[in-house]
Write an enzyme that holds these catalytic residues in place. Sequence first.
Site, PDB file in Angstrom:
ATOM      1  N   THR A 221       0.919  -1.233  -0.071  1.00  0.00           N
ATOM      2  CA  THR A 221      -0.087  -0.100  -0.170  1.00  0.00           C
ATOM      3  C   THR A 221       0.737   1.351  -0.127  1.00  0.00           C
ATOM      4  OG1 THR A 221      -1.741  -1.084   1.139  1.00  0.00           O
ATOM      5  CG2 THR A 221      -1.657   1.256   1.233  1.00  0.00           C
TER       6      THR A 221
ATOM      7  N   ASP B  89       0.454  -6.939   4.827  1.00  0.00           N
ATOM      8  CA  ASP B  89      -0.188  -8.029   5.095  1.00  0.00           C
ATOM      9  C   ASP B  89       0.751  -9.309   5.272  1.00  0.00           C
ATOM     10  OD1 ASP B  89      -2.548  -6.864   4.057  1.00  0.00           O
ATOM     11  OD2 ASP B  89      -2.766  -7.949   2.371  1.00  0.00           O
TER      12      ASP B  89
ATOM     13  N   SER C 106       1.747  -7.430  -1.052  1.00  0.00           N
ATOM     14  CA  SER C 106       2.563  -8.189  -0.221  1.00  0.00           C
ATOM     15  C   SER C 106       2.057  -9.765  -0.171  1.00  0.00           C
ATOM     16  CB  SER C 106       2.903  -7.871   1.323  1.00  0.00           C
ATOM     17  OG  SER C 106       1.711  -7.760   2.090  1.00  0.00           O
TER      18      SER C 106
HETATM   19  N1  ASP Z   1      -2.832  -5.570   0.881  1.00  0.00           N
HETATM   20  C1  ASP Z   1      -1.630  -4.589   0.966  1.00  0.00           C
HETATM   21  C2  ASP Z   1      -0.289  -5.462   0.931  1.00  0.00           C
HETATM   22  O1  ASP Z   1       0.150  -6.145   1.866  1.00  0.00           O
HETATM   23  C3  ASP Z   1      -1.784  -4.247   2.140  1.00  0.00           C
HETATM   24  C4  ASP Z   1      -0.824  -3.212   2.687  1.00  0.00           C
HETATM   25  O2  ASP Z   1       0.324  -2.863   2.089  1.00  0.00           O
HETATM   26  O3  ASP Z   1      -0.800  -2.623   3.638  1.00  0.00           O
HETATM   27  O4  ASP Z   1       0.483  -5.400  -0.047  1.00  0.00           O
END
Ligand code: ASP
Length: 328
Positions: free
Chosen positions: A12, A91, A57
């Site tokens: 993110t 994640d 991630s």
């Molecule tokens: N889904 C995203 C990831 O893990 C969430 C984040 O980065 O906070 O890449």
Amino acid sequence: MKKILVLHTGGTISMSATASGALQPNAENPLMAQDDLQGLFDHKLQLITEEIFNLPSPHMTPQRMLALRDRILRGEREEGIDGVVITHGTDTLEETAYFLDLTLPSTIPVVVTGAMRGANEIGSDGLYNFQSAVWTAYSDEARGKGVLVVMNDEVHTARFVTKTHTTNVATFRTPTFGPIGLISKHHVNFFQELIQQTVCDIDHVINGVYLLKAFAGMDGDLFSAVDLPTTHGIVIEALGAGNLPPETLPAIRQLLAHHIPIVLVSRCFNGIAEDVYDYAGGGVELKKMGIIFCRGLNGQKARIKLLVALSNGKQGDELRHYVNNAVS
Ligand code: ASP
């Protein structure tokens, strides 16, 4: 002058929201352009910035974690770096951080950070967390503390930190002990020392290490489904202090008979799994069967530890001792 290697991996912190509010990866991490931090460090900071991956991630794998480890080692051995900052999706951040903690012989600070809000969202926390992570990697006191996770003004150890909330910026917590440091306006303040652990040297990672979660009424079906020649190890998130429904036991005995190591942690997010209860499926019986109790780690970290240990060739008592102890 301190040289900090910045490795962006995605998540993110590298994404932006579309007009409809959905978060999407950018072609390049917006933090790649962050050279204006120099002023904050009196121009005594040199950032070497690379986008090693640009992945959400959930796309992270142990193979990619190993590539990250190798890149850091190269920075230490050939480029004279004084610290590392890794940006990562939240994640699976705790898994990458713990993998590096187990496999890096470094004493230089290695700091992992991320964000809960995209780069263009209101209250975006990415740039702030990145700056805090650079402060931490720059700090002399961060040396020799293992891999650290810095988010939301807190410094946590990779060993015990976990993501506890789907969206809140205060998501990273260390349920058992709390953070080991806090970021204030002008300082990184540490107030706990870490017990040292031995480094586990690996040059490859194996597949076939699984994580299963226990539930009321569980039977042996899921265990039988992973009773395969390609399975190398299993971690079970057991109930409470470390117990399982008795219906799971025949399938678990079969796995053990096939020499597949089984590691047990609790599905409780706090505390330590032990052989406390002496009834069918209780911890006393599970331990006698040969299940390895892993003390103090959560399921996803115990899986990383088992995977690293098996990739290093550990087996028998050496494996048992290494996995049993959260700080070995
Ligand atoms: N889904 C995203 C990831 O893990 C969430 C984040 O980065 O906070 O890449």
